[in-house]
Design a protein around this motif. Structure first.
Motif, PDB file in Angstrom:
ATOM      1  N   PHE A   1       0.818  -1.200   0.000  1.00 47.54           N
ATOM      2  CA  PHE A   1       0.000   0.000   0.000  1.00 47.54           C
ATOM      3  C   PHE A   1       0.865   1.268   0.000  1.00 47.54           C
ATOM      4  O   PHE A   1       0.518   2.263  -0.660  1.00 47.54           O
ATOM      5  N   LYS A   2       1.984   1.253   0.712  1.00 49.78           N
ATOM      6  CA  LYS A   2       2.862   2.423   0.704  1.00 49.78           C
ATOM      7  C   LYS A   2       3.392   2.690  -0.704  1.00 49.78           C
ATOM      8  O   LYS A   2       3.488   3.847  -1.127  1.00 49.78           O
ATOM      9  N   ASN A   3       3.713   1.641  -1.425  1.00 47.50           N
ATOM     10  CA  ASN A   3       4.169   1.805  -2.806  1.00 47.50           C
ATOM     11  C   ASN A   3       3.037   2.341  -3.678  1.00 47.50           C
ATOM     12  O   ASN A   3       3.240   3.237  -4.515  1.00 47.50           O
ATOM     13  N   LEU A   4       1.822   1.812  -3.469  1.00 47.85           N
ATOM     14  CA  LEU A   4       0.665   2.320  -4.206  1.00 47.85           C
ATOM     15  C   LEU A   4       0.462   3.802  -3.923  1.00 47.85           C
ATOM     16  O   LEU A   4       0.201   4.600  -4.835  1.00 47.85           O
TER      17      LEU A   4
ATOM     18  N   ARG B   1     -10.816  -1.355 -19.331  1.00 51.85           N
ATOM     19  CA  ARG B   1     -10.270  -2.230 -18.291  1.00 51.85           C
ATOM     20  C   ARG B   1      -9.356  -1.433 -17.357  1.00 51.85           C
ATOM     21  O   ARG B   1      -9.347  -1.656 -16.140  1.00 51.85           O
ATOM     22  N   TYR B   2      -8.602  -0.497 -17.909  1.00 50.92           N
ATOM     23  CA  TYR B   2      -7.712   0.329 -17.094  1.00 50.92           C
ATOM     24  C   TYR B   2      -8.523   1.162 -16.101  1.00 50.92           C
ATOM     25  O   TYR B   2      -8.214   1.201 -14.906  1.00 50.92           O
TER      26      TYR B   2
ATOM     27  N   ALA C   1      -4.321  -7.214  -7.185  1.00 47.14           N
ATOM     28  CA  ALA C   1      -4.290  -7.823  -8.511  1.00 47.14           C
ATOM     29  C   ALA C   1      -4.667  -6.810  -9.582  1.00 47.14           C
ATOM     30  O   ALA C   1      -4.057  -6.768 -10.671  1.00 47.14           O
ATOM     31  N   MET C   2      -5.630  -5.944  -9.286  1.00 48.13           N
ATOM     32  CA  MET C   2      -6.067  -4.962 -10.282  1.00 48.13           C
ATOM     33  C   MET C   2      -5.080  -3.807 -10.399  1.00 48.13           C
ATOM     34  O   MET C   2      -4.954  -3.194 -11.462  1.00 48.13           O
ATOM     35  N   ASP C   3      -4.368  -3.530  -9.335  1.00 49.12           N
ATOM     36  CA  ASP C   3      -3.276  -2.552  -9.397  1.00 49.12           C
ATOM     37  C   ASP C   3      -2.181  -3.055 -10.343  1.00 49.12           C
ATOM     38  O   ASP C   3      -1.716  -2.313 -11.218  1.00 49.12           O
ATOM     39  N   TYR C   4      -1.785  -4.300 -10.172  1.00 53.27           N
ATOM     40  CA  TYR C   4      -0.743  -4.864 -11.037  1.00 53.27           C
ATOM     41  C   TYR C   4      -1.212  -4.919 -12.491  1.00 53.27           C
ATOM     42  O   TYR C   4      -0.445  -4.654 -13.423  1.00 53.27           O
TER      43      TYR C   4
END
Length: 375
Positions: free
Chosen positions: A210-213, A312-313, A362-365
């Motif tokens: 989460f910190k990276n996000l 999708r993005y 998963a959706m972030d990646y």
């Protein structure tokens, strides 16, 4: 007239307004009301800018007939200074303005809004919205949610195929997800001081992700501006979507209306119904794919020939960024659970949040991969 008012509203002073609303509802001037009831509707979590929602109902006499009638009265109010900003995601006057400007009249053949009878400013600074009570059922099955996603795709595609023009009123939000994210950061708990003292390794791993996000959130939000624009509801929780007996889909509570990127509204629908516990935990991945498939199918049927990766993005980013609220919540509850390890309710909620956040991850990646190919 007998009035059974179970609320603190001064509804006894609003008989003229009630008659005007019923006239609009039935299209008839010659009728009488001998009695009616005003009840407060039970709402577990009202919006910050909603003071209350009420149900007015009774019978009227027109000619030789006695007919039932029913009206919803929503009272909205100013809240904090930030919600006076016309571009805030929760600008408090937005829904009243939508009705005053008739922007939801003839919205679409795929999605409709309730009829509005009266918008009334009050001396205490509130605004009363007198509107149609919609009869129907809330969606609960995957088939019903897929049907809604399909119609949402058709609705969105109308703005991408020149069938409809986007409204240009300045008080319609243009950066809804950015505004919501900023507000969520303000109000979410900050687990920084205790997170690494937890015994729960999975929660600590989630926090590191989460910190990276968080470091990339502004860039992610800015990238949404590259998506094709559509009209979005942005609050598609289960109880804001009503399926009627004549196969109409009615969206209520349009306070968050925005002009957003394709896929964003679908991401909100998926994410919020996971959070609310409407989507079963063991079906998150199934819903994730079936909702998107249905959405794209609707867009294609309306003639949109654009890049599916763009939709999708938007879908992935909108879902993943809900972690701005839900990861801090997980950390707080995980700490509470370590102090109270036998609390079954806490155990269930922590488990649910972990499964939700796994979807976010998963959706972030996936969004990062799509960014390289579709944007």
């Amino acid at each position: 007239m007998i009035i059974n008012n179970t609320t603190s509203l001064p509804i006894e002073k609003k008989v003229d307004q009630l008659y005007a609303c019923i006239h609009k509802m039935i299209g008839e001037n010659d009728f009488e009301i001998d009695a009616f009831t005003c009840d407060a509707l039970d709402n577990e979590a009202l919006n910050f800018t909603t003071k209350g929602i009420y149900h007015l109902y009774g019978f009227l006499e027109a000619g030789n007939e006695q007919l039932p009638w029913s009206i919803i009265l929503k009272v909205i109010k100013p809240d904090s200074e930030e919600k006076d900003d016309i571009q805030h995601h929760n600008y408090w006057r937005r829904e009243a303005l939508l009705f005053e400007y008739n922007l939801l009249d003839d919205l679409s053949e795929y999605i409709i809004a309730p009829n509005i009878y009266l918008v009334e400013e009050q001396d205490d600074g509130t605004i009363w919205l007198w509107m149609e009570r919609v009869n129907g059922r809330f969606p609960h099955s995957r088939e019903q949610f897929n049907s809604i996603a399909h119609r949402l795709g058709m609705f969105n595609a109308e703005y991408l195929t020149a069938a409809k023009a986007l409204p240009d009123e300045i008080w319609i939000c243009r950066n809804w997800l950015k505004s919501w994210t900023i507000s969520s950061r303000m109000y979410a708990p900050n687990p920084e001081s205790y997170i690494y003292k937890l015994q729960d390794e999975e929660t600590k791993y989630i926090w590191d992700w989460f910190k990276n996000l968080s470091e990339n959130t502004n860039e992610m939000l800015d990238s949404l501006s590259q998506l094709p624009r559509v009209l979005a509801h942005q609050d598609l929780g289960q109880k804001n979507m009503i399926l009627t007996s004549d196969d109409q889909l009615v969206f209520i509570d349009w306070q968050f209306l925005s002009i957003s990127g394709i896929g964003e509204d679908l991401g909100k629908m998926f994410g919020v119904n996971m959070s609310l516990g409407i989507i079963p935990t063991d079906q998150y991945e199934t819903y994730r794919e079936s909702l998107f498939y249905s959405y794209i199918k609707g867009m294609r049927e309306l003639g949109w020939k654009g890049d599916e990766g763009l939709a999708r993005y938007g879908y992935c980013i909108s879902t993943a960024l809900r972690s701005v609220w839900e990861v801090p919540q997980l950390c707080s509850l995980a700490a509470e659970l370590e102090s109270n390890p036998t609390n079954a309710k806490l155990q269930e909620r922590v488990y649910q949040l972990k499964q939700i956040i796994n979807i976010h991850k998963a959706m972030d990646y996936e969004a990062e991969s799509l960014k390289r190919t579709s944007l």
